[in-house]
Enzyme design. Structure first.
Site, PDB file in Angstrom:
ATOM      1  CG  LEU A  44      -4.948  10.295  10.851  1.00  0.00           C
ATOM      2  CD1 LEU A  44      -4.185  11.603  10.948  1.00  0.00           C
ATOM      3  CD2 LEU A  44      -6.400  10.487  11.237  1.00  0.00           C
ATOM      4  N   GLY A  60      -0.015   4.512   2.771  1.00  0.00           N
ATOM      5  CA  GLY A  60       0.584   4.877   1.505  1.00  0.00           C
ATOM      6  C   GLY A  60       1.661   3.897   1.102  1.00  0.00           C
ATOM      7  CB  THR A  61       3.911   3.918  -1.834  1.00  0.00           C
ATOM      8  OG1 THR A  61       2.819   4.093  -2.735  1.00  0.00           O
ATOM      9  CG2 THR A  61       4.935   2.996  -2.464  1.00  0.00           C
ATOM     10  CE1 TYR A  62       8.192   4.899  -1.437  1.00  0.00           C
ATOM     11  CE2 TYR A  62       8.400   7.215  -0.920  1.00  0.00           C
ATOM     12  CZ  TYR A  62       8.587   6.162  -1.794  1.00  0.00           C
ATOM     13  OH  TYR A  62       9.168   6.386  -3.005  1.00  0.00           O
ATOM     14  CE  LYS A 109       0.532   1.258   9.308  1.00  0.00           C
ATOM     15  NZ  LYS A 109      -0.055   0.155  10.103  1.00  0.00           N
ATOM     16  CB  VAL A 110      -0.570   9.417   8.237  1.00  0.00           C
ATOM     17  CG1 VAL A 110      -0.777  10.620   9.142  1.00  0.00           C
ATOM     18  CG2 VAL A 110       0.425   9.760   7.144  1.00  0.00           C
ATOM     19  CE  LYS A 130       3.783  12.323   5.526  1.00  0.00           C
ATOM     20  NZ  LYS A 130       4.258  13.191   4.410  1.00  0.00           N
ATOM     21  CG  ASP A 158      -0.323  18.155  -5.567  1.00  0.00           C
ATOM     22  OD1 ASP A 158      -1.194  18.179  -6.461  1.00  0.00           O
ATOM     23  OD2 ASP A 158      -0.184  17.192  -4.799  1.00  0.00           O
TER      24      ASP A 158
END
EC number: 2.7.11.1
Length: 630
Positions: free
Chosen positions: A63, A66-68, A70-71, A85, A179
């Site tokens: 999906l 990211g920096t850390y 994946k999803v 995640k 946010d």
């Protein structure tokens, strides 16, 4: 009128972390107490058996990255689809990101609401944290709105009501999201709202101020763009006003092409007036008040007539009705009068007829008290870093024994309560509170200034709502004020202890793609599992590049410990039945169908707040219907 496209913007990088004291306490100790708690306040526990997650889930497409980590979309053996995640611990580089990840897991695992993404399970081993979440199959609200020229008012109210219900639930439990944006609002298979991404959320307390300058530029409140402290809920209210404007008019209220123009518009509340006013204009105006004291709260929004038009109960009364309560006819008429009185609050500034009407027909409409002043722009005051700041002393942890930020040791298990720091210079004795004078003759302590530009400057690619939000920013290193609870008047504060500058990094996203440049030439630290409190930090394995994640590395063949999440209360069902709106439509001729919003005239609005006579007529008609129902 040329339609202005919705702009996708990244998030403001949060400032340096001064949250070690406040966030080290368990979530249960910091939740607002209530006679009927809506959440179970339990700590995250550990199962003492291992899990091979590859045997439990069938992994489908990715999906997002990211920096850390994946999803991924996955399917359980029961057939249920979930979003998983994966967070790699060797990517967590500073204390600030650690606190955001830990807080997000704690808060989301405690929330239980039909319109908030639920966390099913959390697993952890020595190198990864795996979060199994609810899967929203229809994408986010941004794509949904972009595919349509304009939502009709009924659909806009349907979505907005669900967003308000979830946010009202959070505020009741002392949680501020900070946010809210279209990208963080997902849709499930039934088309219902699911709010995601609590990476910037925090607990708030009345009388104390937060100072993290975070969020998305186009949704940021005047307090955020001007670097002023805030309590918390007023920031969500502003973002809610931006969302309502988008849902009703299909465009952004503020121009996001130029940084200076955007900041000026937000600071003065000068949003773009639509050519075709809507019945929600009064609520939008109330939510986008520059003065946070006059801005509508979630309680005001939940009881507003526009939000509840066509529904039998207000959002705040749903829980009472579920327990067996039944509103009377008198209470229904009082509620209608209350909706109109609340919704007309911003209109009373210039509408003498409305003022006279409420004095004659609504008890207490002409009550004494300070008169409503004309909305005005807040003067650009001294930036928050020009003031002397103070950290609120925590009874569970003495701030006088807190070491410098650079000397903090990161805990081995990030979901466990942190041990006290073991090294670092200690500032002896608490500093005395000293008010800061704004007179020209008295010097102000030399503290780094906030940047004039750069807070909202660079645009970012859009992200998935499953990802946590903060990103690196060119101006991030200049935003030094962290999430600090400041009690009392924000003008009377002391300067925090000088500390080294932390790197600003995203939680799970950098421009929507996995970042490799942030860790080049460095030896990333890793974190152990939850049962380890203190041990030397081993370096990352040399066999794997620091920026590379293979397709099977999200779970591979490793064993994981399962974390026991807090028990949840049953979900509160949302009610719906025949309402005043349905009865009114029986007396009206059939509609000729929906028109394009730019083709409709002003007279097509059946209840526009811009016309005082329409307000009076609709109010009297509603009272007549209520009397018939009672």
């Amino acid at each position: 009128m040329e339609s202005v496209a919705l702009h996708r913007r990244g998030n403001l990088a949060p400032s340096a972390s001064a949250l070690a004291t406040e966030s080290a306490r368990p979530l249960a100790d910091r939740l607002i107490k209530s006679p009927k708690p809506l959440m179970k306040k339990q700590a995250v526990k550990r199962h003492h058996h291992k899990h091979n997650l590859r045997h439990r889930y069938e992994f489908l497409e990715t999906l997002g990255k990211g920096t850390y980590g994946k999803v991924k979309k996955a399917r359980e053996s029961s057939g249920r689809l979930v979003a998983i995640k994966s967070i790699r611990k060797d990517k967590i580089k500073d204390e600030q990101d650690l606190l955001h990840i830990r807080r997000e897991i704690e808060i989301m695992s405690s929330l239980n609401h039909p319109h908030i993404i639920a966390i099913h399970e959390v697993f952890e081993n020595s190198s990864k944290i795996v979060i199994v979440m609810e899967y929203a199959s229809r994408g986010d609200l941004y794509d949904y709105i972009s595919e349509r020229p304009r939502l009709n008012e009924r659909d806009a109210r349907h979505f907005f009501r669900q967003i308000v219900s979830a946010l009202h639930y959070c505020h009741q439990n002392g949680i501020v999201h900070r946010d809210l944006k279209l990208e963080n609002i997902l849709l499930d298979a039934s088309g219902n709202i699911k709010i995601a991404d609590f990476g910037l959320s925090n607990l708030y307390h009345k009388g104390k101020f937060l100072q993290t300058f975070c969020g998305s530029p186009l949704y940021a409140s005047p307090e955020i763009v001007n670097g002023k402290p805030y309590v918390g809920p007023e920031v969500d209210s502003w973002s809610l006003g931006v969302l309502l404007y988008i849902l009703v008019h299909g465009t952004m209220p503020f121009d996001g092409q130029d940084h200076k123009t955007l900041v000026k518009q937000i600071s003065s509340g000068a949003y773009r007036e639509p050519c075709k006013p809507s019945d929600a204009c009064g609520l939008i105006r109330w939510l986008l008040m520059v003065n946070p004291i006059r801005r509508a709260t979630l309680e005001d929004v939940a009881s507003h007539w526009w939000v509840n038009w066509g529904y039998s109960t207000r959002i705040g009364e749903q829980e009472a009705l579920r327990e067996g309560g039944h509103p009377s006819g008198d209470s229904g008429r009082a509620s209608m009068a209350d909706w109109l009185r609340r919704s007309s609050r911003p209109l009373l500034e210039n509408g003498a007829k409305v003022c006279s009407f409420f004095k004659q027909h609504v008890p207490g409409g002409g009550s004494t008290g300070p008169g409503l002043e004309r909305q005005h722009s807040l003067k650009k005051s001294r930036k928050e870093n020009d003031m002397a700041q103070t950290l609120q002393n925590d009874p569970a942890e003495d701030t006088s024994s807190r070491p410098g930020k650079n000397s903090l040791k990161l805990p081995k298990g990030i979901l466990k309560k942190k041990a006290s720091p073991s090294s670092g210079e200690v500032q002896e004795g608490p500093q005395e509170l000293r008010p800061v004078s704004n007179t020209p003759g008295q010097p102000v302590p030399a503290i780094p200034l906030l940047p004039r530009k750069g807070i909202l400057k660079k645009s970012r690619q859009r992200e998935s709502g499953y990802y946590s939000s903060p990103e690196p920013s060119e101006s991030g290193e200049l935003l030094d004020a962290g999430d600090v609870f400041v009690s009392g008047d924000p003008m009377e504060q002391k300067s925090p202890q000088a500390s080294g500058r932390l790197h600003r990094k995203g939680i799970l996203k950098l421009n929507g793609k996995f970042s490799r440049t942030a860790l080049e030439g460095t030896a990333p630290s890793t974190f152990g599992s939850l049962d380890q409190l203190a041990s030397p930090h081993p370096t990352a394995r040399a066999s794997r590049p620091s920026g590379a994640v293979s397709e099977d590395s999200i779970l591979s063949s490793e064993s994981f410990d399962q974390l026991d999440l807090p028990e949840r209360l049953p979900e509160t069902p949302l009610r719906g039945c025949v309402s005043v709106d349905n009865l009114r439509r029986l007396e009206q001729p059939p509609s000729e169908g929906l028109k394009r919003w730019w083709q409709e005239s002003l007279g097509d609005s059946c209840f526009s707040l811009t016309d005082c006579q329409e307000v009076t007529a609709a109010y009297r008609q509603a009272l007549g219907i209520c009397s018939k129902l009672s």
